[in-house]
Every structure is written in structure tokens, then in C-alpha cells.
Design a protein around this motif. Structure first.
Motif, PDB file in Angstrom:
ATOM      1  N   PHE A  42       0.831  -1.203   0.000  1.00 44.73           N
ATOM      2  CA  PHE A  42       0.000   0.000   0.000  1.00 44.73           C
ATOM      3  C   PHE A  42       0.871   1.260   0.000  1.00 44.73           C
ATOM      4  O   PHE A  42       0.557   2.265  -0.625  1.00 44.73           O
ATOM      5  N   ALA A  43       2.022   1.174   0.695  1.00 49.06           N
ATOM      6  CA  ALA A  43       2.918   2.336   0.819  1.00 49.06           C
ATOM      7  C   ALA A  43       3.464   2.779  -0.539  1.00 49.06           C
ATOM      8  O   ALA A  43       3.874   3.933  -0.698  1.00 49.06           O
ATOM      9  N   HIS A  44       3.489   1.862  -1.521  1.00 48.96           N
ATOM     10  CA  HIS A  44       4.030   2.218  -2.837  1.00 48.96           C
ATOM     11  C   HIS A  44       2.950   2.657  -3.828  1.00 48.96           C
ATOM     12  O   HIS A  44       3.253   2.956  -4.972  1.00 48.96           O
ATOM     13  N   PHE A  45       1.691   2.671  -3.401  1.00 46.21           N
ATOM     14  CA  PHE A  45       0.623   3.037  -4.326  1.00 46.21           C
ATOM     15  C   PHE A  45       0.668   4.534  -4.652  1.00 46.21           C
ATOM     16  O   PHE A  45       1.116   5.344  -3.842  1.00 46.21           O
ATOM     17  N   SER A  46       0.185   4.862  -5.862  1.00 49.06           N
ATOM     18  CA  SER A  46       0.204   6.258  -6.299  1.00 49.06           C
ATOM     19  C   SER A  46      -1.210   6.657  -6.723  1.00 49.06           C
ATOM     20  O   SER A  46      -1.846   5.945  -7.500  1.00 49.06           O
ATOM     21  N   PHE A  47      -1.680   7.793  -6.202  1.00 50.44           N
ATOM     22  CA  PHE A  47      -3.091   8.142  -6.379  1.00 50.44           C
ATOM     23  C   PHE A  47      -3.312   9.308  -7.346  1.00 50.44           C
ATOM     24  O   PHE A  47      -4.380   9.883  -7.376  1.00 50.44           O
ATOM     25  N   ASN A  48      -2.263   9.714  -8.084  1.00 47.05           N
ATOM     26  CA  ASN A  48      -2.489  10.894  -8.922  1.00 47.05           C
ATOM     27  C   ASN A  48      -2.972  10.510 -10.325  1.00 47.05           C
ATOM     28  O   ASN A  48      -2.794   9.374 -10.784  1.00 47.05           O
ATOM     29  N   LEU A  49      -3.586  11.495 -10.976  1.00 47.47           N
ATOM     30  CA  LEU A  49      -4.266  11.255 -12.248  1.00 47.47           C
ATOM     31  C   LEU A  49      -3.314  10.760 -13.336  1.00 47.47           C
ATOM     32  O   LEU A  49      -3.667   9.900 -14.148  1.00 47.47           O
ATOM     33  N   LYS A  50      -2.088  11.281 -13.322  1.00 46.84           N
ATOM     34  CA  LYS A  50      -1.128  10.914 -14.362  1.00 46.84           C
ATOM     35  C   LYS A  50      -0.774   9.423 -14.267  1.00 46.84           C
ATOM     36  O   LYS A  50      -0.792   8.705 -15.260  1.00 46.84           O
ATOM     37  N   THR A  51      -0.471   8.963 -13.064  1.00 43.27           N
ATOM     38  CA  THR A  51      -0.073   7.552 -12.930  1.00 43.27           C
ATOM     39  C   THR A  51      -1.276   6.628 -13.161  1.00 43.27           C
ATOM     40  O   THR A  51      -1.127   5.550 -13.724  1.00 43.27           O
ATOM     41  N   ILE A  52      -2.474   7.077 -12.756  1.00 43.10           N
ATOM     42  CA  ILE A  52      -3.673   6.248 -12.984  1.00 43.10           C
ATOM     43  C   ILE A  52      -3.941   6.129 -14.493  1.00 43.10           C
ATOM     44  O   ILE A  52      -4.168   5.035 -15.007  1.00 43.10           O
ATOM     45  N   SER A  53      -3.871   7.256 -15.203  1.00 46.32           N
ATOM     46  CA  SER A  53      -4.106   7.227 -16.665  1.00 46.32           C
ATOM     47  C   SER A  53      -3.071   6.338 -17.336  1.00 46.32           C
ATOM     48  O   SER A  53      -3.391   5.588 -18.263  1.00 46.32           O
ATOM     49  N   GLU A  54      -1.829   6.412 -16.876  1.00 46.29           N
ATOM     50  CA  GLU A  54      -0.774   5.590 -17.472  1.00 46.29           C
ATOM     51  C   GLU A  54      -1.060   4.104 -17.209  1.00 46.29           C
ATOM     52  O   GLU A  54      -0.965   3.271 -18.112  1.00 46.29           O
ATOM     53  N   ALA A  55      -1.476   3.782 -15.964  1.00 47.34           N
ATOM     54  CA  ALA A  55      -1.715   2.368 -15.615  1.00 47.34           C
ATOM     55  C   ALA A  55      -2.904   1.785 -16.375  1.00 47.34           C
ATOM     56  O   ALA A  55      -2.966   0.578 -16.600  1.00 47.34           O
ATOM     57  N   ILE A  56      -3.854   2.642 -16.784  1.00 43.97           N
ATOM     58  CA  ILE A  56      -5.014   2.141 -17.531  1.00 43.97           C
ATOM     59  C   ILE A  56      -4.590   1.667 -18.933  1.00 43.97           C
ATOM     60  O   ILE A  56      -5.099   0.682 -19.442  1.00 43.97           O
ATOM     61  N   SER A  57      -3.614   2.351 -19.521  1.00 42.29           N
ATOM     62  CA  SER A  57      -3.256   2.030 -20.913  1.00 42.29           C
ATOM     63  C   SER A  57      -1.878   1.404 -21.095  1.00 42.29           C
ATOM     64  O   SER A  57      -1.583   0.877 -22.166  1.00 42.29           O
ATOM     65  N   PHE A  58      -1.011   1.518 -20.062  1.00 38.40           N
ATOM     66  CA  PHE A  58       0.372   1.053 -20.233  1.00 38.40           C
ATOM     67  C   PHE A  58       0.856   0.337 -18.968  1.00 38.40           C
ATOM     68  O   PHE A  58       0.182   0.359 -17.940  1.00 38.40           O
ATOM     69  N   ASN A  59       2.053  -0.224 -19.062  1.00 40.36           N
ATOM     70  CA  ASN A  59       2.623  -0.881 -17.892  1.00 40.36           C
ATOM     71  C   ASN A  59       3.089   0.175 -16.888  1.00 40.36           C
ATOM     72  O   ASN A  59       3.860   1.083 -17.237  1.00 40.36           O
ATOM     73  N   SER A  60       2.632   0.026 -15.651  1.00 42.23           N
ATOM     74  CA  SER A  60       2.893   1.084 -14.658  1.00 42.23           C
ATOM     75  C   SER A  60       4.320   1.034 -14.115  1.00 42.23           C
ATOM     76  O   SER A  60       4.702   1.894 -13.339  1.00 42.23           O
ATOM     77  N   CYS A  61       5.102   0.041 -14.535  1.00 37.28           N
ATOM     78  CA  CYS A  61       6.493   0.014 -14.080  1.00 37.28           C
ATOM     79  C   CYS A  61       7.457   0.376 -15.215  1.00 37.28           C
ATOM     80  O   CYS A  61       8.397   1.140 -15.004  1.00 37.28           O
ATOM     81  N   LEU A  62       7.221  -0.146 -16.416  1.00 43.32           N
ATOM     82  CA  LEU A  62       8.261  -0.067 -17.451  1.00 43.32           C
ATOM     83  C   LEU A  62       7.989   0.935 -18.568  1.00 43.32           C
ATOM     84  O   LEU A  62       8.905   1.241 -19.336  1.00 43.32           O
ATOM     85  N   ASN A  63       6.753   1.425 -18.692  1.00 40.56           N
ATOM     86  CA  ASN A  63       6.453   2.331 -19.800  1.00 40.56           C
ATOM     87  C   ASN A  63       7.354   3.564 -19.767  1.00 40.56           C
ATOM     88  O   ASN A  63       7.438   4.257 -18.739  1.00 40.56           O
ATOM     89  N   LYS A  64       8.040   3.811 -20.870  1.00 41.99           N
ATOM     90  CA  LYS A  64       8.902   4.999 -21.036  1.00 41.99           C
ATOM     91  C   LYS A  64      10.046   5.061 -20.015  1.00 41.99           C
ATOM     92  O   LYS A  64      10.455   6.137 -19.594  1.00 41.99           O
ATOM     93  N   LYS A  65      10.493   3.890 -19.574  1.00 40.38           N
ATOM     94  CA  LYS A  65      11.614   3.839 -18.624  1.00 40.38           C
ATOM     95  C   LYS A  65      12.806   3.164 -19.299  1.00 40.38           C
ATOM     96  O   LYS A  65      12.633   2.263 -20.120  1.00 40.38           O
ATOM     97  N   VAL A  66      14.003   3.589 -18.922  1.00 43.68           N
ATOM     98  CA  VAL A  66      15.210   2.919 -19.400  1.00 43.68           C
ATOM     99  C   VAL A  66      16.225   2.886 -18.255  1.00 43.68           C
ATOM    100  O   VAL A  66      16.225   3.788 -17.407  1.00 43.68           O
ATOM    101  N   CYS A  67      17.024   1.833 -18.237  1.00 44.04           N
ATOM    102  CA  CYS A  67      18.067   1.720 -17.212  1.00 44.04           C
ATOM    103  C   CYS A  67      19.405   1.456 -17.886  1.00 44.04           C
ATOM    104  O   CYS A  67      19.455   0.760 -18.910  1.00 44.04           O
ATOM    105  N   ILE A  68      20.443   2.004 -17.308  1.00 43.83           N
ATOM    106  CA  ILE A  68      21.806   1.685 -17.758  1.00 43.83           C
ATOM    107  C   ILE A  68      22.503   1.072 -16.560  1.00 43.83           C
ATOM    108  O   ILE A  68      22.606   1.720 -15.494  1.00 43.83           O
ATOM    109  N   ASP A  69      22.911  -0.185 -16.693  1.00 42.47           N
ATOM    110  CA  ASP A  69      23.483  -0.857 -15.519  1.00 42.47           C
ATOM    111  C   ASP A  69      24.920  -0.404 -15.294  1.00 42.47           C
ATOM    112  O   ASP A  69      25.478   0.382 -16.082  1.00 42.47           O
ATOM    113  N   SER A  70      25.525  -0.898 -14.233  1.00 46.34           N
ATOM    114  CA  SER A  70      26.847  -0.400 -13.838  1.00 46.34           C
ATOM    115  C   SER A  70      27.919  -0.703 -14.893  1.00 46.34           C
ATOM    116  O   SER A  70      28.959  -0.059 -14.911  1.00 46.34           O
ATOM    117  N   PHE A  71      27.645  -1.665 -15.800  1.00 45.25           N
ATOM    118  CA  PHE A  71      28.613  -1.992 -16.859  1.00 45.25           C
ATOM    119  C   PHE A  71      28.335  -1.206 -18.142  1.00 45.25           C
ATOM    120  O   PHE A  71      29.065  -1.333 -19.119  1.00 45.25           O
TER     121      PHE A  71
END
Ligand code: SF4
Length: 336
Positions: free
Chosen positions: A219-248
Motif C-alpha cells: 500500500f505504501a508504494h501506491f500512487s493516487f495521482n491522475l497521471k499515474t492512474i491514466s498511465e496504468a489504464i493504458s500502459f505498464n505502470s512500471c516499465l512504460n517509457k523507462k530505461v536503465c543503464i546498468d553499472s557496466f
């Protein structure tokens, strides 16, 4: 004739046992029975007399509306068509919204190249995640590069060092207003501050930040704002528009995912993140995920595609979730 207008900022969501109203302005949730969800969604355009006549439950219907009005979630109106529902369509002009850069003793990142490539993707938010100790002066040399690029926010996660007093860290935060929060893990004591530049500085007791700690659902990680809700309705709420560069220097969807997409010094970040292969997880919505699709929390919950209950099924529920929407309980939650 009166209609009930649930304020447009209040989003009803149906679950298996119960439903929610998410008040996106006050960032609060209210539990409601599924029958009330139907009244607010399916019968939104029906007047109160029609609803009472249909359900033949005048007293219960009155109690529902009293509850909604007492909690300031809506009002009675004469013409419901003057109050259209809010559009929950997620639009972002940014190719990438969030980037995580992991740094260890073995890293030889070319920060100018990385930040420049991220700025060409109009990336808004950067997280610098240090697995190794660093110094204030080496942090400054990285931050001096970000200073020339219009990122909206920067988060730093660092292991504790005695050099990192609140005074020195707050000078850093005040010098570089792009820094919105600094988390110092493995600290001997817990402390939390907010600087003049509105940056939050947290010294926490967590021992390390290894990628296998990712994906916690609570529950502590939940997000209640309109932007994240709209994103979760149509896209993945963790990976959409995210990129990571690892230590290597390897490009990934997530630091906990095994798959890599080439080295940042050898391939163009833009061509990687715009590829169908990199984006294939971006569109996995909570409405498609086993169990989550029946959960009333699905639009406020973070997802995790790295740790899932059935690794052979990419639509499987996050492995670290202990919520059961079929009985509306978290594991270990009291029945009383
Ligand atoms: S079942 Fe768990 S992971 Fe899925 S939406 Fe509900 S709380 Fe989130």
C-alpha cells in the motif's frame, strides 16, 4: 429530476469483492460496494428516482449517497450532461520519462554522452543509483554535467559515508536545484530533512539496494495521482517509457531484468528505446495481468515484470504481491 455527479477527479474502480473511489485531487481512496460502483458508472446518466425504482432499495440507495456527500465526493445536480467524465487518456511528449543509471566500482560511464542521449529523448527524471561509495567532489563533477541539460528532477541513492553529513549534502542539494531527493542507505541512524531548495534528504537504515529488492508491492508504494492512474489504464505502470543503464553500461528495461539491449557506448540509445523489442513490455496493462485484472488497486498499484509468480507467463501476477483480491485481504491480515 436530480442526478448524482461524482466529481470528475474521483475515479471509481471495480474489484472482485469490492470497489474503490480514487480521489485523485486529495490523493485518498474510499472503499465502496460493487453495487455502488454500478450506480456510479453503468447508471451514471440515470436520475435518482429511476435508480431507486430499478433497485427497489430506497434506504440503501439513500445511505450510499449520504456516504458520498459526507465524504465530499460529489453532489446532486439537475443536468448530469453538463458534467462529462474526465478523460483518462495517457499522453506524454517524452520518448523516455525516467532513466536509472547504476554506478559501481567497475563503472566507466561517459556521463556527458549518457545525459546528452537522454536529453535527446526528452527524458524528464534521472536517478543515479550508487552501489559503491563516492565522494562529494565526484558527485559534483557528475552534477556539473547535468547542470547543462534541462532535466526536471534528479534523485540520488548513495551508500552512507561519514563525510555525508546533513550540512554537506544539503549544500549539494541547494547548489543543484534539479536534485529533488537524496537517499543515503546503510546509515547508522534514520534521519529525514527537507532543504531550502525543497529537496528531501533521507538517511535510512536499509543495508543495500541490490536489484533483487525491487518489485515490492505494498500500500505504501501506491500512487493516487491522475497521471499515474491514466498511465496504468493504458500502459505498464512500471516499465512504460523507462530505461536503465546498468553499472557496466548495458541498456535494460529494468535493472532486475536479465535481458540487455547493447552497450551505451556502442549503440544509439534512441534506436534501442524506439525498437519494438525494447517496448514490448510497455503495453502490458494491469487489466491484462492474471489476478491483478480483478483487483480494485490495479490502477494505483506499481507493477513488476522482473519478478512474477509464473516466469513462463509474462502476464503473471507480480511475485512479491501478497494481496488476494478474491477475499480482499493482504497475507497475514487479521480477519477482525
Ligand atoms: S493483485 Fe497485487 S500486484 Fe496486482 S494490482 Fe492488486 S495489489 Fe497490485
Amino acid at each position: 429530476m436530480k442526478y448524482f455527479y461524482l466529481y470528475a477527479c474521483c475515479i471509481p474502480v471495480k474489484g472482485y469483492c469490492r470497489s474503490l473511489i480514487i480521489d485523485t485531487q486529495r490523493e485518498k481512496i474510499y472503499y465502496i460496494p460493487n453495487a455502488l460502483f454500478h450506480i456510479l458508472s453503468t447508471f451514471r446518466n440515470k436520475n435518482i428516482d429511476w435508480i431507486k425504482d430499478y433497485f427497489k432499495q430506497n434506504e440503501v440507495i439513500d445511505q450510499y449517497f449520504i456516504y458520498l456527500i459526507d465524504n465530499d465526493l460529489g453532489v446532486f445536480v439537475d443536468n448530469i450532461h453538463s458534467f462529462p467524465p474526465i478523460e483518462l487518456k495517457y499522453n506524454s511528449p517524452h520518448i523516455i520519462t525516467n532513466a536509472i543509471i547504476e554506478i559501481s566500482n567497475k563503472s566507466s560511464h561517459n556521463y556527458s554522452n549518457i545525459f546528452l542521449q537522454l536529453s535527446h529523448l526528452s527524458c524528464e527524471n534521472i536517478e543515479l543509483r550508487y552501489l559503491c561509495e563516492t565522494t562529494i567532489s565526484s558527485l559534483r563533477s557528475v552534477l556539473n554535467i547535468t547542470d547543462k541539460i534541462p532535466f526536471r528532477s534528479l534523485v540520488m541513492i548513495l551508500p552512507y559515508k561519514s563525510e555525508f553529513s546533513y550540512e554537506k549534502i544539503s549544500v549539494l542539494a541547494n547548489t543543484y536545484p534539479v536534485i529533488k531527493s537524496i537517499h543515503i542507505y546503510n546509515s547508522p541512524v534514520f534521519q529525514s530533512y527537507t532543504t531550502e531548495s525543497d529537496c528531501s534528504i533521507i538517511f535510512n537504515l536499509q543495508k543495500n539496494i541490490l536489484p533483487d529488492q525491487c518489485g515490492k508491492i505494498s500500500f505504501a508504494h501506491f500512487s493516487f495521482n491522475l497521471k499515474t492512474i491514466s498511465e496504468a489504464i493504458s500502459f505498464n505502470s512500471c516499465l512504460n517509457k523507462k530505461v536503465c543503464i546498468d553499472s557496466f553500461g548495458n541498456i535494460r528495461n529494468c535493472l532486475s531484468k536479465i535481458q540487455t539491449f547493447g552497450h551505451i557506448n556502442k549503440v544509439k540509445l534512441k534506436s534501442v528505446v524506439e525498437s519494438a523489442e525494447f517496448q514490448c513490455l510497455w503495453t502490458i496493462k494491469k487489466d491484462e495481468i492474471t489476478v491483478c485484472k480483478d483487483c480494485e488497486y490495479r490502477y494505483i498499484c506499481t507493477d513488476c515484470r522482473a519478478f512474477i509468480k509464473d516466469p513462463s507467463d509474462i502476464y503473471s501476477q507480480p511475485a512479491k504481491c501478497t494481496y488476494n483480491p478474491y477475499i480482499a485481504k493482504w497475507e497475514g491480515e487479521d480477519d477482525s
